[in-house]
Each structure stands twice: as structure tokens, then as C-alpha cells.
Design an enzyme around this catalytic site. Structure first.
Site, PDB file in Angstrom:
ATOM      1  N   TYR A   1       1.146  -1.170   0.638  1.00  0.00           N
ATOM      2  CA  TYR A   1      -0.345   0.074   0.208  1.00  0.00           C
ATOM      3  C   TYR A   1       0.651   0.715  -0.035  1.00  0.00           C
ATOM      4  O   TYR A   1       0.269   2.274  -0.184  1.00  0.00           O
ATOM      5  CB  TYR A   1      -1.169  -0.173   1.005  1.00  0.00           C
ATOM      6  CG  TYR A   1      -2.197  -0.528   0.590  1.00  0.00           C
ATOM      7  CD1 TYR A   1      -2.457  -2.079   0.792  1.00  0.00           C
ATOM      8  CD2 TYR A   1      -3.303  -0.188   1.366  1.00  0.00           C
ATOM      9  CE1 TYR A   1      -3.700  -2.711   0.765  1.00  0.00           C
ATOM     10  CE2 TYR A   1      -4.880  -0.761   1.245  1.00  0.00           C
ATOM     11  CZ  TYR A   1      -4.651  -1.791   1.298  1.00  0.00           C
ATOM     12  OH  TYR A   1      -5.676  -2.723   0.871  1.00  0.00           O
TER      13      TYR A   1
ATOM     14  N   LYS B   1       3.510 -15.415   2.916  1.00  0.00           N
ATOM     15  CA  LYS B   1       3.473 -16.593   1.588  1.00  0.00           C
ATOM     16  C   LYS B   1       5.212 -16.290   1.736  1.00  0.00           C
ATOM     17  O   LYS B   1       5.963 -16.454   0.584  1.00  0.00           O
ATOM     18  CB  LYS B   1       3.269 -15.442   0.361  1.00  0.00           C
ATOM     19  CG  LYS B   1       2.511 -15.750  -0.884  1.00  0.00           C
ATOM     20  CD  LYS B   1       1.666 -16.616  -0.976  1.00  0.00           C
ATOM     21  CE  LYS B   1       2.097 -17.698  -2.629  1.00  0.00           C
ATOM     22  NZ  LYS B   1       0.892 -19.379  -2.498  1.00  0.00           N
TER      23      LYS B   1
ATOM     24  N   ASP C   1     -12.201  -8.909   4.994  1.00  0.00           N
ATOM     25  CA  ASP C   1     -13.737  -8.717   3.285  1.00  0.00           C
ATOM     26  C   ASP C   1     -14.448 -10.559   4.266  1.00  0.00           C
ATOM     27  O   ASP C   1     -15.763 -10.700   3.837  1.00  0.00           O
ATOM     28  CB  ASP C   1     -13.452  -8.608   2.288  1.00  0.00           C
ATOM     29  CG  ASP C   1     -13.974  -7.480   1.804  1.00  0.00           C
ATOM     30  OD1 ASP C   1     -13.772  -6.176   2.566  1.00  0.00           O
ATOM     31  OD2 ASP C   1     -14.729  -6.890   1.168  1.00  0.00           O
TER      32      ASP C   1
ATOM     33  N   ASP D   1      -6.597  -7.173   3.905  1.00  0.00           N
ATOM     34  CA  ASP D   1      -7.726  -6.292   4.019  1.00  0.00           C
ATOM     35  C   ASP D   1      -8.893  -7.346   3.330  1.00  0.00           C
ATOM     36  O   ASP D   1      -9.380  -6.938   3.360  1.00  0.00           O
ATOM     37  CB  ASP D   1      -6.848  -5.284   2.840  1.00  0.00           C
ATOM     38  CG  ASP D   1      -8.127  -5.026   1.643  1.00  0.00           C
ATOM     39  OD1 ASP D   1      -9.076  -4.209   2.131  1.00  0.00           O
ATOM     40  OD2 ASP D   1      -8.027  -4.868   0.603  1.00  0.00           O
TER      41      ASP D   1
ATOM     42  N   ASP E   1      -2.802 -18.167   0.878  1.00  0.00           N
ATOM     43  CA  ASP E   1      -4.112 -18.331   0.093  1.00  0.00           C
ATOM     44  C   ASP E   1      -4.255 -20.129   0.661  1.00  0.00           C
ATOM     45  O   ASP E   1      -5.656 -19.841   0.810  1.00  0.00           O
ATOM     46  CB  ASP E   1      -3.206 -19.586  -1.534  1.00  0.00           C
ATOM     47  CG  ASP E   1      -1.935 -20.508  -1.355  1.00  0.00           C
ATOM     48  OD1 ASP E   1      -1.528 -20.317   0.333  1.00  0.00           O
ATOM     49  OD2 ASP E   1      -1.536 -20.718  -1.816  1.00  0.00           O
TER      50      ASP E   1
END
Ligand code: IPM
Ligand code: MN
Length: 354
Positions: free
Chosen positions: A142, A189, A249, A245, A221
């Protein structure tokens, strides 16, 4: 107590949901004899329209001077569909996070018994699921260097983390795990990304300092899958900015609606309390949006910023009662849905009658 609350309603449904949250904070003031001063300030698309800047200096000063910030939502379709826009509403939110040093975003994922049937997952999978996502909020992709090159034909976003940034968020995550069920899942990751390898290395160094906490490492993942398959297996999850983020959700809908989840962003200066959903422009001005996530964000403000646990608990109790009574907005029910302001009024009335 006396406190100053900066109120940043923002765009879309922001003003409507903030209005209901403020009704609730005023009810709490009256009930418990507190005295709050509310200072409104602009941010997002409406601030771009007014002064050409999504997080004006005047707004930042109001936030810095306040004891807490209550934030609605920002974002506007005019900008979403214009990839070449130089100034964007989201830059306001990101600058606010950066300038207030809000490095940790706490997103509790809790299910409500009365809404289990609304979850896209089977009841036996979600019943009792309760975990805390801790998202790093001021670093990573970001905030890394970004741009275009090769005559605009190549774009890049760098993902950068320093040891200090990773250490402070992991420390906070371990402290939360100690207060909860002592299980920490570090999501990364590390099989691909160097930043993730730094996260994992630092977590491995820190883990022995918290021998009571079981540390688990999980690729993002796999975490996306396990949130759906075994949401009850998580206690505290910590991850970098963009993974957080996306995963939050995903995690939010297992509770039945994105309109239910609050968040707290904490760090170096004033803390910010905001719903995790966006500005939902299609619903703006229609009095149909769910105010619960913002009202629960106000509950988090009482608990985290003011250490007023009883007040926070009463708001939670009122929200749970409204859900049990089926007094809910249309994202939760198609039959006899209530408006944003009706739900807010019901919750206020419940609080005042206690
Ligand atoms: C969130 C939002 C923001 C983010 C957007 C609006 C910039 O999606 O708070 O999760 O990506 O952090
Ligand atoms: Mn998001």
C-alpha cells in the site's frame, strides 16, 4: 468523563451510518453522565470536491487534537472508474492512517447466534466462530514506491517492510493472543515473497518470548481456504496490509453481512474507529444501509480509546437484542426490513431503557 471525538463521516452512506452511531454515543453520554465534544471534519471525495484534498491539513489537526476519531466510509464511483485520476478519495484514508501512525487494524470476527442462518456457511461451521484479525496498516505494498515507467507501459508497486514495523505489529498480536486463547496464526506468503520471509523470521525469533502462545504459520492462500473451512480454528490472526484487507472482507461475510463488522485502528497517535465496509454508493441517501458496524465501532471506541467497558458492553447488548428481535436492515432481511434510522432509534431506545 470528558472527551473530544473527531467525526469524519466521509462519502456515500458515511453520513447516514455516522448519524446513527452519534445518536448512540449521545445516549451513552446521557445515561452514564459523560460529556463529549464532537468536531466534524471532511475527508474523501467530499473533501476533494470542497478543497481538492481528500485529507486536508485542517482535518488532520482535528484528528490529532481529538481523543478518538469516529470514521464513516470513503470512496466514490466517479473515481473508481477513472484509473488516471491523480487525486483519489482512498488516498485520504491512507494518509490519515500514515499520519496518525495507525499501524494496527483490529478486526474482530464474531458471529451472532440470531444470524447464523444468514451465513453462507453451514451453521455447524460458524456457530461460535470468534477470532481477531490484526492487519498491519501503514506498510507493505500500500505504501511502497509505486509508479509507471517505459512510457507508461509498465506499472509497479513495491512491497517493503522494515524489521521495526514487523516487530511492533507482531508484539501487539502476541499480546492479544495472551489475552485471548493463546493461539496466533501468522499469515504470509513466505514461499514466494521476501517481505513474508522477514515476517516469518521475526515471528520465529519472538515466539520463544511468548511460550504460552501456540504460533502457527500459514500461507495466505491456505488461510483464505481455512477461514471458510474451519473458521472456529482461529483465535488471533496477524498479517501484512494487503493480505489483511482481503482476508477480512472474506471473514466478515461468514458472520452473515459485511454490514456488521467494526474495526479499530491503533498506533502512535489518535485511534480511529470505523466499519470495515465501504461507502456503498448505490445506497447513499436512501436510509437503507446497515448502521450496526458503525455502532459497534463506537462500542470499540468506548472500550479501546476511553477504557469504558460497561458502556461498550451496553451498546453490544443493544445491538444483539436488535438482531434477535429481527429489527434489521435489508442486507439481513428481505421481509419487513427497517431503515437505517429506525435501527439506530431502536438501539438508542433499548440503551435508554436499561
Ligand atoms: C479497508 C478499505 C480500504 C483499504 C480502501 C478503501 C482504501 O478497503 O479499510 O479495508 O483497502 O484499506
Ligand atoms: Mn478493505
Amino acid at each position: 468523563m470528558k472527551a473530544t471525538i473527531a467525526v469524519l463521516a466521509g462519502d456515500g452512506i458515511g453520513p447516514e451510518i455516522i448519524r446513527e452511531a452519534l445518536k448512540v454515543t449521545r445516549a451513552i453520554e446521557k445515561k452514564f453522565g459523560h460529556e463529549f465534544t464532537y468536531t466534524e471534519a471532511i475527508t474523501g471525495a467530499c473533501a476533494i470536491d470542497a478543497v481538492g484534498d481528500p485529507y486536508p491539513e485542517a482535518t488532520h489537526e482535528i484528528c490529532m487534537a481529538a481523543d478518538a476519531v469516529l470514521f464513516g466510509a470513503i470512496g466514490d464511483p466517479r473515481f473508481d472508474n477513472n484509473p488516471t485520476a491523480k487525486v483519489r478519495p482512498e488516498q485520504g484514508l491512507l494518509r490519515m492512517r500514515k499520519q496518525l501512525g495507525l499501524y494496527a487494524n483490529l478486526r474482530p470476527v464474531e458471529t451472532f447466534d440470531s444470524l447464523l442462518h444468514k451465513s453462507p456457511l453451514r451453521k455447524d461451521l460458524v456457530e461460535g466462530a470468534n477470532f481477531m484479525c490484526i492487519r498491519e496498516l501503514t506498510g507493505g505494498i500500500y505504501f511502497g514506491e509505486k509508479g509507471r515507467k517505459d512510457n507508461d507501459n509498465t506499472a509497479f508497486d513495491n512491497c517493503v517492510y522494515t524489521r521495526a514495523e514487523v516487530e511492533r505489529i507482531l508484539k501487539l498480536a502476541y499480546e492479544y493472543a495472551m489475552k485471548r486463547n493463546k493461539k496466533l496464526t501468522v499469515v504470509d506468503k513466505a514461499n514466494v515473497l521476501e517481505t513474508s520471509r522477514l515476517w516469518r523470521q521475526i515471528a520465529q525469533e519472538m515466539a520463544p518470548t511468548y511460550p504460552e502462545v501456540e504460533t502457527q504459520y500459514m500461507f495466505v492462500d491456505n488461510a483464505a481456504m481455512q477461514i471458510i473451512q474451519w473458521p472456529k480454528n482461529f483465535d488471533v490472526m496477524v498479517t501484512e496490509n494487503m493480505f489483511g484487507d482481503i482476508l477480512t472482507d472474506e471473514a466478515s461475510v461468514i458472520t452473515g453481512s459485511l454490514g456488521l463488522l467494526p474495526s479499530a485502528s491503533i498506533g502512535l497517535h489518535t485511534s480511529v474507529f470505523e466499519p470495515i465496509h465501504g461507502s456503498y454508493p448505490q445506497a447513499a441517501g436512501k436510509n437503507i444501509a446497515n448502521p450496526v458496524a458503525t455502532i459497534l465501532s463506537a462500542a470499540m471506541m468506548f472500550e479501546y480509546a476511553f477504557d469504558l467497558k460497561e458502556e461498550g458492553a451496553l451498546i453490544r447488548k443493544a445491538v444483539a437484542a436488535s438482531l434477535e428481535q429481527g429489527f434489521v436492515t435489508e442486507d439481513i432481511t428481505k421481509e419487513n426490513a427497517k431503515s437505517t434510522s429506525e435501527v439506530g432509534d431502536w438501539i438508542v431506545n433499548y440503551i435508554m431503557c436499561q
